[in-house]
Write a protein that holds these residues in place. Structure first.
Motif, PDB file in Angstrom:
ATOM      1  N   PHE A  11       0.832  -1.201   0.000  1.00 35.33           N
ATOM      2  CA  PHE A  11       0.000   0.000   0.000  1.00 35.33           C
ATOM      3  C   PHE A  11       0.869   1.254   0.000  1.00 35.33           C
ATOM      4  O   PHE A  11       1.863   1.337   0.727  1.00 35.33           O
ATOM      5  CB  PHE A  11      -0.908   0.000   1.228  1.00 35.33           C
ATOM      6  CG  PHE A  11      -1.785   1.217   1.333  1.00 35.33           C
ATOM      7  CD1 PHE A  11      -2.987   1.284   0.646  1.00 35.33           C
ATOM      8  CD2 PHE A  11      -1.398   2.303   2.109  1.00 35.33           C
ATOM      9  CE1 PHE A  11      -3.794   2.408   0.734  1.00 35.33           C
ATOM     10  CE2 PHE A  11      -2.198   3.431   2.207  1.00 35.33           C
ATOM     11  CZ  PHE A  11      -3.400   3.485   1.515  1.00 35.33           C
ATOM     12  N   ARG A  14      -4.026   6.550  -0.306  1.00 36.19           N
ATOM     13  CA  ARG A  14      -5.448   6.448  -0.634  1.00 36.19           C
ATOM     14  C   ARG A  14      -5.969   7.848  -0.963  1.00 36.19           C
ATOM     15  O   ARG A  14      -6.346   8.600  -0.067  1.00 36.19           O
ATOM     16  CB  ARG A  14      -6.211   5.839   0.544  1.00 36.19           C
ATOM     17  CG  ARG A  14      -7.661   5.497   0.246  1.00 36.19           C
ATOM     18  CD  ARG A  14      -8.312   4.852   1.463  1.00 36.19           C
ATOM     19  NE  ARG A  14      -9.675   4.414   1.183  1.00 36.19           N
ATOM     20  CZ  ARG A  14     -10.477   3.844   2.076  1.00 36.19           C
ATOM     21  NH1 ARG A  14     -10.048   3.639   3.313  1.00 36.19           N
ATOM     22  NH2 ARG A  14     -11.710   3.469   1.749  1.00 36.19           N
ATOM     23  N   LEU A  43      -4.541   0.987   6.674  1.00 38.23           N
ATOM     24  CA  LEU A  43      -3.937   1.334   5.387  1.00 38.23           C
ATOM     25  C   LEU A  43      -2.914   2.449   5.563  1.00 38.23           C
ATOM     26  O   LEU A  43      -3.204   3.627   5.383  1.00 38.23           O
ATOM     27  CB  LEU A  43      -5.034   1.732   4.393  1.00 38.23           C
ATOM     28  CG  LEU A  43      -6.063   0.638   4.087  1.00 38.23           C
ATOM     29  CD1 LEU A  43      -7.122   1.149   3.121  1.00 38.23           C
ATOM     30  CD2 LEU A  43      -5.382  -0.611   3.525  1.00 38.23           C
ATOM     31  N   ILE A  49      -0.364  -5.895   1.606  1.00 36.65           N
ATOM     32  CA  ILE A  49      -1.789  -6.053   1.317  1.00 36.65           C
ATOM     33  C   ILE A  49      -2.015  -7.224   0.363  1.00 36.65           C
ATOM     34  O   ILE A  49      -1.083  -7.714  -0.276  1.00 36.65           O
ATOM     35  CB  ILE A  49      -2.379  -4.770   0.685  1.00 36.65           C
ATOM     36  CG1 ILE A  49      -1.609  -4.408  -0.593  1.00 36.65           C
ATOM     37  CG2 ILE A  49      -2.369  -3.620   1.680  1.00 36.65           C
ATOM     38  CD1 ILE A  49      -2.181  -3.239  -1.367  1.00 36.65           C
ATOM     39  N   ALA A  68      -5.355  -6.387   4.546  1.00 39.78           N
ATOM     40  CA  ALA A  68      -4.080  -5.732   4.835  1.00 39.78           C
ATOM     41  C   ALA A  68      -3.586  -6.153   6.210  1.00 39.78           C
ATOM     42  O   ALA A  68      -4.384  -6.494   7.092  1.00 39.78           O
ATOM     43  CB  ALA A  68      -4.240  -4.216   4.775  1.00 39.78           C
TER      44      ALA A  68
END
Length: 228
Positions: A11, A14, A43, A49, A68
């Motif tokens: 990750f 986002r 996250l 993940i 995750a």
């Protein structure tokens, strides 16, 4: 519930609730996030993940982020899967509280809500609303991780259903292993927490189970204690 075509990734960030930037085999990829909740404690940049590859050529993103790691604990964050896991457990008679049902149906409308599961047992009828729990702190799971007017509405409708002769269940599925306690998240959504206590007093049965989570599967685990 078994996932197919699972790949490992890392990750990165986002940008919004629906997508994430990740690395797959060292290559940057924009992927769909199957959870619109915050998941901020899960996250974080560099987190390992797992993603599911889509076989739909018309999709904008090739992958969906499924789970995750938070330190050594794998957390399934797929917000669509709890209904499937609970329904599967009911059909397989894995839940002592919900055995010997004569009839089970997914997605049943009741007044202004649509509950996840409708059931009949003898001359009794009832509804089950399922909530997935992904927030954990110091071994204690909590819901919600963001304010949820919809969740509060479901509780109020369950209270109404109880008053009209139905059975009502709120089923909290902890989407991780080895977490054995749950409490409502008063800090994030006090209204939901207070409505949950009201529902409990009104006769809504609150069930909570953890899950067995691997990179490509999630199934029902053990019953967890509910602390109100």
């Amino acid at each position: 519930m078994i996932y197919e075509d699972i790949v490992e990734g890392v990750f990165l960030e986002r940008p919004n609730r629906f997508i994430a930037k990740v690395l797959i085999d060292g290559n940057p990829e924009t992927v769909h996030v199957k959870n619109t909740g915050r998941c901020k404690e899960i996250l974080t940049e560099g987190t390992k993940i797992f993603l599911q590859k889509s076989n739909n050529p018309n999709r904008k993103t090739k992958y969906s982020l499924i789970s995750a790691y938070k330190k050594d604990m794998l957390i399934n964050i797929d917000s669509q899967v709890p209904n499937e896991v609970v329904h599967e457990a009911i059909i397989q008679n894995k839940l002592p509280e919900l055995i010997d049902l004569n009839y089970v149906k997914r997605e049943q409308k009741y007044k202004n809500s649509r509950f996840d599961i409708y059931f009949e047992r003898g001359n009794k009828k009832g509804f089950i609303e399922v909530k997935g729990v992904t927030l954990e702190k110091d071994g204690l799971s909590m819901f919600p991780d963001a304010p949820t007017k919809r969740g509060t509405k479901h509780l109020e409708e369950l209270i109404d259903a109880i008053a009209n002769g139905y059975e009502g269940y709120l089923f909290l599925l902890i989407q991780m292993n080895d977490i054995h306690k749950f409490t409502p998240n008063y800090i994030t959504d006090e209204t939901f927490a207070k409505t949950l206590m009201k529902a409990n007093d009104a006769g809504v049965k609150i069930l909570c189970y953890n899950s067995l989570v691997t990179r490509n599967e999630i199934t029902i685990g053990k019953k967890a204690e509910v602390l109100l």
